[in-house]
Motif scaffolding. Structure first.
Motif, short mmCIF file in Angstrom:
data_model
loop_
_atom_site.label_atom_id
_atom_site.label_comp_id
_atom_site.label_asym_id
_atom_site.label_seq_id
_atom_site.Cartn_x
_atom_site.Cartn_y
_atom_site.Cartn_z
N VAL B 187 0.83 -1.21 0.00
CA VAL B 187 0.00 0.00 0.00
C VAL B 187 0.87 1.26 0.00
O VAL B 187 1.74 1.42 0.85
N LEU B 188 0.65 2.10 -0.97
CA LEU B 188 1.34 3.39 -1.02
C LEU B 188 0.30 4.48 -0.77
O LEU B 188 -0.77 4.47 -1.37
N ASN B 189 0.61 5.38 0.14
CA ASN B 189 -0.35 6.44 0.42
C ASN B 189 -0.53 7.35 -0.79
O ASN B 189 -1.61 7.86 -1.04
N SER B 190 0.52 7.55 -1.50
CA SER B 190 0.44 8.46 -2.62
C SER B 190 1.52 8.08 -3.63
O SER B 190 2.57 7.58 -3.26
N ALA B 191 1.23 8.34 -4.87
CA ALA B 191 2.22 8.05 -5.90
C ALA B 191 3.24 9.18 -6.01
O ALA B 191 4.19 9.10 -6.77
#
Lengths: 541, 432
Positions: B187-191
């Protein structure tokens, strides 16, 4: 290495006979007496002449295991040395009792139950109830309130979810009748009757009616928001006023007068009104009773049932010995085959007779040979149950505590009683850690594996790095200054992280490493990094 | 077992030793000794993976429930359509909302399903349903769509995880479930930022030195509790270290995209997410989920949806053209959806409420025939009047598109067989 069946049985029998003699005439179930009888029963039910039993673990292993299992932390080097040098023959049993008297015992297991409840939560905002549950349950466990009493309070709870921790299960299921029913049965009876929600159970005897009859104890519960000027919360409540609505949908958080079982052929119809009836005994209540009458009666019937005791015994045994009696922790019941049924029933019976005393249960299991054997990898399908203890990955709170203890960290938010992370507060490092390392403890442990982000957090994360940072006043820096001798410092770090001394080979390797890396402080930063990143640190064996 | 195969595959696929350690040697020593598998198993598993390799999926998830009227099913002639106008697209006869001008230009690649229908109007349960193809059931941890896809066709030899979710934790979006945490999304909070903790705290030489020391001190523990625990642990450490030191890490780094391409995608989190999704697929990731939040428009649906569509229109259209010009669209299925639609009737606060009875999903790529609309609603948009598509139909279709058998049965941790999809039918019109 392994003891043979013959010699261990002989030893068991001798001890057994001695203990029976000693304990006869004492009313409360004797810890060591029951432990021996459990071992004898397992020996005759599970082992045969070809079984290779793992030997009794050494004191270092027992110390670390008991600490992690009971208080969720590793021992300090001081505690380790004191225990290892103690010549007393009964020091293991004494250690267990001392640890059970620590406030961290209640906290450790309250966090365990928090995970049991909230990993199945239907929605994220149920997290608001977490803190109250951990605080209330920790206190009860420390005061050794009976498990029947604790379960009853969860079953009958109502009130503000930030104030009464026993509302946690209902809150986690959002006050929905059917989901709450399923969880009460799963958590306290170990029986997954909800599979009979939509159709008769495929593998068990339970019929669809039986699920909905159990749900009929919970139609009048609900969850609603508490809106006050100073706080926002939720409340588990019940209503006994006549409801206009005929049927409560499963996703409905409001109470209704009676539970109805949907008609599968005509889902648009309200369905049949169900009478509250307890599926294990068929004891039933009439319709139209108040909510408190229903839930209190269910709590009584449920906690006096043998499956209530079997469920907790099965679960605690699995956590401590590494494998449940039944194939699963929370999918048991009369249609399932346990391993060592006599041992399991004996423990459950004595547990119930002693007043559903959890500390007694933990102490008794910790006293068994089954618990005290060396750890071996989880057995395959053809392996023998309970021939060894099983190495387990630390739960997130255990791992976090172990990091703090090993590396000399102080957690922000620790309170005066020494509870770590007892205070509320947003974005504590422990919470971030829990998010990354947490798992549902009811899941079979062989299915829980580590993840890449977990590895990365320990290898490169700020938490570990902060204890290695040469620019900071770290414990490592202090130790490096105070202990001149490399070997002595290596031993200290091994004691801190693994709670044992290094072997000659390990000592030689670490010493050689210090020699190769010319900068001493760097070498020891590396060594401490390596120790906490090792499998040994992250497991309880 | 799965993990062991995974790592064995690393060795087999590449035919050479990866990084600083000899995986082959470790697996031979530990895996075979433990009786976990034999070479025949390993090689057949590996061949199976090779066969199913190649398909990928990008899920564009509109959290909150996007309004069909303001996106792919405008109803400008009816009161229910509100102020939203329709525009023509690259396909004569198909009109979509005026707020999606870029998507209109790639309509020939899109298949719009206007007749999605379900009964779940609660966010949590509906998000769960549209991620799992099942409703939540206490006691069973269903794997989410991305996890099932990663499990079925993920490229285990790859240096990056098979399933990545961009846009933060998604409540009820699910994870590996009973398949295990190895199928959880990364899971990445933001790219806009690289994944966390991927930078060693020391120089590379010292990092390697530490990893080598780590290797050398683990024998004691391995000897006492068995090699499996230690070898699993070191494989994971290797995999993590391999990932962060691998050239594929650049997939996460949008700075490496030409400025021109970045501009094509537009700005904002979702645009970055779409662009990273394409980079990840290009680097061998199998399933990428890009989340757009805020679609729960109970108030001011027109203003707010205009905002939201502005965030997704250009990135989504560019993603499709970008995949196409790179020759990746045929093997990459793009799915646009949320948990339900919104009410035809406009409420007194100029908003629309939850409406699972009729909503939209959009598919593109992966062999799906674009330029078509499947199903329809009545004039007022209140009912599906033609070709209803259930959630199970949609899930069956998605698996089918990815060459995955929708009737494949996984066995849950307590031994219950659970199909990827229970019932439903493939929407065949998508493939004519």
């Amino acid at each position: 290495m392994a003891l043979t069946f013959r010699s261990s049985t002989a030893a068991c029998l001798v001890a057994f006979l001695l203990l029976v003699g000693i304990s006869s005439g004492i009313a409360a179930p004797s810890i060591s007496g029951v432990a021996k009888r459990v071992d004898v029963a397992i020996t005759s039910e599970v082992f045969d002449e070809s079984t290779e039993l793992a030997p009794r673990c050494d004191d270092e292993t027992f110390l670390r295991r008991a600490y992690l299992d009971i208080v969720g932390d590793i021992p300090t080097p001081e505690a380790a040395v004191a225990f290892l040098l103690d010549p007393a023959a009964d020091k293991r049993a004494r250690l267990v009792q001392e640890l059970l008297d620590e406030p961290h015992y209640g906290q450790n297991w309250a966090r365990y139950w928090r995970d049991v409840v909230f990993y199945r939560a239907q929605e994220p905002r149920a997290r608001i109830a977490v803190n109250a549950m951990v605080v209330d349950l920790a206190q009860q466990l420390n005061e050794n309130v009976g498990w029947d009493q604790i379960a009853s309070e969860f079953i009958t709870a109502r009130g503000d979810v930030r104030e009464d921790g026993h509302t946690a299960i209902v809150m986690a299921q959002d006050g929905r009748t059917e989901e709450t029913t399923a969880e009460m049965s799963r958590i306290f009876l170990g029986i997954q009757i909800q599979c009979a929600q939509c159709h008769d159970h495929p593998y068990d005897r339970w019929k669809r009616e039986q699920f909905h009859e159990l749900a009929a104890f919970f139609p009048r519960i609900g969850v609603r928001q508490v809106r006050e000027v100073t706080k926002r919360s939720f409340e588990v409540y019940a209503s006994d006023r006549y409801s206009q609505r005929q049927r409560k949908q499963n996703n409905d958080r409001r109470p209704t007068a009676e539970h109805r079982m949907p008609d599968l052929n005509h889902p648009e119809l309200p369905g049949a009104v169900m009478k509250p009836k307890f599926f294990l005994t068929s004891a039933s209540l009439p319709l139209a009773l108040r909510d408190d009458e229903r839930r209190e009666q269910l709590a009584e019937w449920l906690t006096e049932n043998e499956w209530f005791s079997i469920a907790i015994v099965n679960r605690m045994w699995a956590e401590l010995v590494g494998e449940p009696f039944y194939p699963a922790i929370d999918d048991i019941g009369p249609d399932r085959e346990p391993t060592a049924p006599t041992a399991m029933k004996l423990l459950a019976k004595k547990f119930a007779e002693g007043g559903h005393d959890i500390k007694w249960l933990v102490a008794t299991i910790c006293q068994t040979d089954a618990y005290q054997r060396e750890a071996r990898p989880r057995r395959g399908p053809t392996g023998t149950s309970f021939a060894a203890n099983v190495p387990q990955r630390l739960r997130s709170d255990q791992l976090y505590n172990a990091l703090l203890t090993a590396m000399g960290g102080e957690e922000q938010g620790s309170n005066a009683r020494g509870y770590r992370g007892a205070n509320r507060g947003s974005a504590r490092p422990r919470d971030a850690f829990d998010e990354l390392f947490g798992y549902d403890p009811s899941e079979p442990r062989e299915g829980i594996s580590a993840t890449i982000p977990q590895s990365l957090a320990l290898m490169n994360g700020s938490e570990v790095h902060s204890y290695l940072n040469p620019a900071k006043q770290t414990l490592l820096r202090k130790l490096t200054r105070e202990i001149d001798n490399n070997e002595a410092l290596i031993v200290e770090l091994y004691l801190r992280c693994f709670n044992r001394e290094p072997s000659d080979d390990e000592l030689a390797r670490a010493t050689a490493y210090c020699y190769e890396v010319s900068k001493r402080t760097e070498a020891f930063e590396d060594l401490l990094w390596v120790l906490v990143n090792s499998a040994e640190f992250q497991h309880r064996r | 077992m799965a993990r062991l195969q995974h790592h064995t595959n690393i060795a087999l696929h590449r035919g050479h030793v990866v990084g600083r350690r000899d995986f082959l040697r470790h697996v031979a020593a530990t895996g075979l000794a433990a009786g976990a598998c034999n070479w025949t198993d390993v090689i057949s598993a590996s061949a199976e993976e090779l066969r199913s390799r190649g398909m990928a999926c990008i899920l564009l998830w509109m959290q909150g429930g996007p309004s069909q009227f303001e996106t792919f099913s405008p109803k400008p002639k009816h009161d229910h359509g509100g102020e939203t106008k329709a525009i023509s697209t690259s396909v004569p006869g198909i009109e979509i909302s005026e707020h999606l001008p870029h998507c209109a230009k790639v309509m020939d690649e899109l298949a719009i399903i206007r007749s999605m229908t379900s009964k779940e109007g609660n966010h949590q349960r509906a998000s769960y349903l549209l991620h799992h193809g099942y409703l939540p059931m206490g006691g069973v941890k269903f794997p989410t769509l991305g996890a099932n896809v990663a499990h079925q066709i993920g490229d285990a030899s790859h240096q990056l995880p098979s399933y990545v979710r961009i846009g933060g934790r998604l409540p009820n979006g699910g994870n590996g479930g009973f398949l295990g945490v190895e199928y959880d999304p990364l899971v990445l909070n933001s790219a806009e930022r690289m994944p966390q903790n991927t930078k060693p705290r020391t120089g590379l030489d010292r990092y390697h030195r530490r990893l080598e020391l780590l290797d050398s001190i683990q024998t004691e523990f391995a000897a006492s509790v068995g090699t499996q625990v230690v070898s699993d642990h070191r494989k994971l450490t290797d995999r993590a270290a391999e990932m962060i030191l691998s050239p594929s890490m650049k997939a996460f780094d949008l700075e490496q995209e030409p400025q021109k391409v970045r501009e094509e995608y537009g700005s904002g989190n979702f645009a970055s997410g779409c662009q990273m999704a394409r980079r990840l697929i290009e680097h061998g990731v199998t399933f990428v989920e890009v989340v757009s939040n805020g679609w729960d428009t109970h108030q001011d649906v027109f203003e707010r949806t205009k905002d939201l569509t502005a965030q997704i229109d250009q990135p989504m259209a560019t993603l499709i053209t970008d995949l196409k010009r790179r020759g990746m669209l045929d093997r990459t299925l793009v799915v646009w959806m949320g948990e339900f639609g919104r009410t035809p009737r406009i409420n007194p606060r100029a908003g629309r409420d939850h409406y699972p009875k009729a909503f939209n999903a959009v598919l593109a790529g992966g062999g799906v025939q674009g330029g078509q609309v499947i199903g329809s609603t009545n004039y007022a948009g209140t009912e599906v009047d033609e070709r209803p598509v259930t959630v199970n139909d949609l899930f069956r279709t998605i698996y089918h598109t990815l060459d995955i058998d929708p009737d494949h049965e996984n066995v849950s941790k307590i031994g219950r067989p659970i199909k990827l999809v229970d019932g439903g039918e493939v929407v065949e019109e998508l493939f004519v």
